[in-house]
Design a protein around this motif. Structure first.
Motif: not given
Length: 405
Positions: A200-220
């Protein structure tokens, strides 16, 4: 490469100008500091137990990126703060409900149907077709944003509708790209949003650091939260049988978590020419960024999207016992036949009530459909031959025809 922002409503432009006038686009007027948002949500609800602490890091990283990277203008900042605070408030109320009603945790989510696939590949259409079955239960947008106390008067749905359609008022062209509605079946990203790790947030906003960070996290943890929200809705709206029909393109890259959370899930993956998807999705995301900011890095969006989609399609899970594949061209050409094939494979009856609902839905959709979303692969500036070669294996494997020549 050319991308022309669609017009924003006059009142939006006036608020943008007002933000420019105060010199900081509203940062001094509207806080996105994590403590300020938490304190305001607690004050609004009278609650202070936020539940598990996993959400805190993504929440703080998101708000930090919104404050320093997203370059929000004043109306964008206002809408952002309102949506995030609303979700924190709903989180507080959910945690309170789970403590007060421990039986919620005993609810069992049986064999949900999970629709996924590339964005703009027919996932919404298929989800809404499946929602026509009286035996299926889609989560509605208001139910995921105003979950408890559960409202049966329609007031929460109307409130949510007003909140979400602000987006249509901000950029009127958005209505041709994506249909909003408080009482419409919605994506699981709004459930994930309560853990603040969501597309939701990566689609709405330019938040590159957040997007890159969460891509490496366990999403369980976001799937744990998703299940608890469905359990809550089951508990407050009991029925003899509940078969959830769920949808989010983001499930595609998390299928192991989908099956770990819902071992008996039936997953449907929609397939479409990724190069057609890139043109549509890039235009949609650029418009969403423009809705909230004067600065849109269209070239960066396109590059990120092309790389991500091609990698995703290269690794897409092969058909298995619990996975069905639907090609976009077949779905749009023969929606009823697509549903019949799925139900036959699953051993589900296709009732007369379902058929009648499908007929009404398809007739209304054809009658009320707005003017089409105007976009083109050529606008992306990508080399067609290079990127066609990158997705050729995927197209061959799933019988996906090229829509961009």
């Amino acid at each position: 490469m050319a991308w022309t922002p669609p017009p924003r409503s006059p009142w939006v432009e006036k608020l943008v100008a007002l933000g420019h006038g105060v010199g900081d686009d509203g940062r001094s007027l509207i806080s996105l500091r994590p403590d300020d948002v938490r304190d305001a949500a607690s004050a609004a609800t009278g609650l202070d137990d936020f539940g598990d602490r996993w959400w805190e890091e993504p929440f703080e990283r998101l708000l930090g990126a919104l404050d320093t990277e997203a370059r929000l203008h004043l109306p964008g900042r206002l809408r952002t703060r309102a949506e995030i605070q609303l979700i924190v408030e709903n989180r507080l109320r959910l945690v309170d409900a789970w403590k007060a009603q421990p039986a919620i945790a005993d609810e069992v989510v049986h064999a949900p149907i999970v629709v996924t696939g590339l964005g703009r590949s027919g996932t919404t259409f298929l989800h809404e077709l499946l929602a026509c079955d009286p035996d299926n239960r889609p989560p509605l947008l208001w139910e995921l944003l105003h979950t408890v106390p559960y409202d049966t008067t329609g007031a929460a749905a109307a409130q949510c509708h007003a909140e979400i359609t602000v987006m249509d008022e901000m950029v009127p062209a958005f209505t041709a790209m994506h249909e909003n509605g408080g009482d419409r079946p919605t994506e699981c990203i709004f459930a994930f949003a309560h853990q603040f790790s969501s597309d939701l947030y990566t689609g709405l906003y330019n938040v590159g650091s957040y997007t890159i960070w969460r891509s490496g996290q366990d999403q369980s943890p976001i799937y744990d939260w998703h299940r608890r929200m469905l359990q809550t809705l089951q508990h407050v709206t009991p029925a003899p049988t509940v078969r959830w029909v769920l949808k989010a393109p983001s499930h595609l890259s998390a299928l192991p978590l989908v099956f770990a959370t819902y071992p008996d899930a039936k997953v449907v993956i929609t397939h479409r020419d990724p190069l057609r998807v890139i043109g549509s999705l890039a235009d949609l995301m650029a418009t969403l960024h423009w809705m909230h900011s004067d600065q849109v890095d269209y070239a960066v969006l396109v590059e990120f999207m092309a790389m991500g989609l091609e990698m995703q399609m290269d690794e897409v899970t092969l058909p298995a016992e619990q996975i069905a594949d639907v090609v976009y061209a077949d779905l749009t050409r023969d929606p009823l036949g697509t549903i019949e094939a799925l139900y036959s494979a699953w051993g589900y009856p296709l009732s007369e009530a379902f058929r009648a609902n499908l007929d009404r839905y398809l007739t209304a959709r054809h009658t009320a459909r707005r003017s089409g979303h105007d976009y083109s692969f050529s606008h992306t500036g990508l080399d067609l031959a290079t990127h066609r070669a990158n997705v050729a294996g995927y197209q061959s494997r799933f019988g996906v025809r090229s829509e961009v020549e």
